[in-house]
Design a protein around this motif. Structure first.
Motif, PDB file in Angstrom:
ATOM      1  N   SER A   1       0.500   7.111  -3.287  1.00  0.00           N
ATOM      2  CA  SER A   1      -0.206   7.601  -2.124  1.00  0.00           C
ATOM      3  C   SER A   1      -0.239   6.521  -1.051  1.00  0.00           C
ATOM      4  CB  SER A   1      -1.635   7.997  -2.519  1.00  0.00           C
ATOM      5  OG  SER A   1      -2.316   8.553  -1.422  1.00  0.00           O
ATOM      6  N   GLN A   2      -0.057   6.934   0.216  1.00  0.00           N
ATOM      7  CA  GLN A   2      -0.141   5.975   1.330  1.00  0.00           C
ATOM      8  C   GLN A   2      -1.114   6.516   2.379  1.00  0.00           C
ATOM      9  OE1 GLN A   2       1.267   6.800   4.538  1.00  0.00           O
ATOM     10  NE2 GLN A   2       2.580   8.543   3.978  1.00  0.00           N
ATOM     11  N   ASN A   3      -1.834   5.588   3.018  1.00  0.00           N
ATOM     12  CA  ASN A   3      -2.852   5.989   3.995  1.00  0.00           C
ATOM     13  C   ASN A   3      -2.471   5.591   5.414  1.00  0.00           C
ATOM     14  OD1 ASN A   3      -3.206   3.256   3.902  1.00  0.00           O
ATOM     15  ND2 ASN A   3      -5.348   3.296   3.272  1.00  0.00           N
ATOM     16  N   MET A   4      -1.170   5.420   5.661  1.00  0.00           N
ATOM     17  CA  MET A   4      -0.707   4.929   6.959  1.00  0.00           C
ATOM     18  C   MET A   4      -0.056   6.035   7.800  1.00  0.00           C
ATOM     19  SD  MET A   4       0.797   1.311   5.547  1.00  0.00           S
ATOM     20  CE  MET A   4       1.396   1.990   4.004  1.00  0.00           C
ATOM     21  N   ASN A   5      -0.120   7.262   7.334  1.00  0.00           N
ATOM     22  CA  ASN A   5       0.499   8.396   8.028  1.00  0.00           C
ATOM     23  C   ASN A   5       2.016   8.210   8.193  1.00  0.00           C
ATOM     24  OD1 ASN A   5       0.091  10.988   9.154  1.00  0.00           O
ATOM     25  ND2 ASN A   5       0.299  10.160  11.222  1.00  0.00           N
TER      26      ASN A   5
ATOM     27  N   THR B   1      -0.693   2.931  -2.737  1.00  0.00           N
ATOM     28  CA  THR B   1      -1.289   2.790  -4.060  1.00  0.00           C
ATOM     29  C   THR B   1      -0.460   3.550  -5.089  1.00  0.00           C
ATOM     30  OG1 THR B   1      -2.764   4.660  -3.648  1.00  0.00           O
ATOM     31  CG2 THR B   1      -3.623   2.468  -3.178  1.00  0.00           C
TER      32      THR B   1
ATOM     33  N   ARG C   1       0.989  12.273   2.479  1.00  0.00           N
ATOM     34  CA  ARG C   1       0.522  11.016   1.911  1.00  0.00           C
ATOM     35  C   ARG C   1       0.952  10.780   0.467  1.00  0.00           C
ATOM     36  NH1 ARG C   1      -4.886   9.961   2.771  1.00  0.00           N
ATOM     37  NH2 ARG C   1      -4.933   8.656   0.928  1.00  0.00           N
ATOM     38  N   ASN C   2       1.362  11.815  -0.246  1.00  0.00           N
ATOM     39  CA  ASN C   2       1.637  11.683  -1.685  1.00  0.00           C
ATOM     40  C   ASN C   2       3.100  11.932  -2.045  1.00  0.00           C
ATOM     41  OD1 ASN C   2      -1.110  11.213  -2.304  1.00  0.00           O
ATOM     42  ND2 ASN C   2      -1.510  13.421  -2.272  1.00  0.00           N
TER      43      ASN C   2
ATOM     44  N   SER D   1       6.782   3.067   1.584  1.00  0.00           N
ATOM     45  CA  SER D   1       6.729   4.009   2.703  1.00  0.00           C
ATOM     46  C   SER D   1       7.062   3.285   3.995  1.00  0.00           C
ATOM     47  CB  SER D   1       5.343   4.658   2.809  1.00  0.00           C
ATOM     48  OG  SER D   1       4.373   3.728   3.239  1.00  0.00           O
TER      49      SER D   1
ATOM     50  N   GLU E   1       2.622  16.957   0.297  1.00  0.00           N
ATOM     51  CA  GLU E   1       1.721  16.441   1.329  1.00  0.00           C
ATOM     52  C   GLU E   1       2.324  15.158   1.862  1.00  0.00           C
ATOM     53  OE1 GLU E   1      -2.655  16.678  -0.225  1.00  0.00           O
ATOM     54  OE2 GLU E   1      -1.303  16.141  -1.853  1.00  0.00           O
TER      55      GLU E   1
ATOM     56  N   ALA F   1      -4.792  -0.553   5.220  1.00  0.00           N
ATOM     57  CA  ALA F   1      -3.516   0.150   5.115  1.00  0.00           C
ATOM     58  C   ALA F   1      -2.827  -0.251   3.820  1.00  0.00           C
ATOM     59  CB  ALA F   1      -2.634  -0.209   6.303  1.00  0.00           C
ATOM     60  N   GLN F   2      -2.462   0.734   3.029  1.00  0.00           N
ATOM     61  CA  GLN F   2      -1.842   0.370   1.764  1.00  0.00           C
ATOM     62  C   GLN F   2      -1.109   1.542   1.117  1.00  0.00           C
ATOM     63  OE1 GLN F   2      -4.883  -0.898  -1.001  1.00  0.00           O
ATOM     64  NE2 GLN F   2      -6.150   0.898  -0.616  1.00  0.00           N
TER      65      GLN F   2
END
Lengths: 113, 109
Positions: free
Chosen positions: A24-28, A5, A72-73, A93, A70, A2-3
């Protein structure tokens, strides 16, 4: 992992040359935000987004633009950078639509000459 | 008057000491309080998140909130050289965090 970037991590540019810093984040996470950090002034919020297509100004929005197409971005755009935008920039985020527990990216050091 | 005041330090302590870091704030409406740790050239890292008054403990770290005095504290027990960093308090103001300016901590071996 989870991060959050950010890219680029370091950037030297000249006055007036448009640039974009990506986040960008990948944690929804619903909420995303941009801060700048300057010596003696601490962290100040530039813009934030509660969810997709919803953005609002923070404390120091002048000279910056954002978009949230989006989840994530959340890119930060400097249309015509000036030397007073030389700073360390952080994207963050959080899970809910409010500020909450924010997770920060590694930072982008921008120098405008 | 700033919304959040924090002594910038630097604060230098020997390894093993108990460290006390503090912030004061002006708006009694704040309900959520956070402490972040920031190493040099890194992004802030969330350490503690507390709601309203009281204490919260996590390992060597204890966060304390006194809403009546508008005072928040972070205590670090058995401090280590790896704790050397800048510590930022933050208050949740709904759609943004309001940060203190940070206290630089140096733990000497």
């Amino acid at each position: 992992e989870a991060q959050v970037t950010q890219n680029p991590r370091y950037l030297i540019t000249v006055t007036g040359k448009k640039l974009t810093v990506t986040c960008s984040q990948n944690m929804n996470h619903e909420y995303m935000s941009w801060y700048r950090q300057d010596p003696g002034l601490g962290l100040r919020q530039i813009y934030y987004s509660m969810n997709v297509e919803v953005t609002d100004k923070g404390d120091v929005p002048e000279g910056y633009k954002v978009s949230r197409k989006e989840k994530r971005n959340f890119p930060l755009i400097l249309e015509s950078p000036s030397p007073n935008q030389t700073s360390l920039y952080f994207c963050a985020s959080s899970l809910g639509q409010g500020a909450g527990e924010q997770y920060f990216g590694p930072g982008t050091r921008l120098t405008v000459t | 008057q700033k919304e959040v005041e924090q002594d910038p330090g630097p604060l230098s302590v020997p390894e093993g000491a108990i460290v006390s870091l503090n912030c004061t704030y002006s708006n009694s409406a704040f309900q959520y309080f956070m402490w972040y740790r920031q190493y040099s050239r890194k992004g802030p890292e969330l350490l503690m998140y507390t709601y309203s008054s009281g204490n919260k403990e996590d390992g060597r770290f204890t966060a304390q909130v006194d809403k009546s005095s508008k005072y928040i504290s972070l205590f670090i027990r058995d401090s280590q050289p790896s704790d050397s960093a800048t510590y930022l308090c933050a208050l949740d103001s709904s759609y943004k965090l309001i940060f203190g300016s940070g206290t630089r901590l140096l733990v000497r071996p």
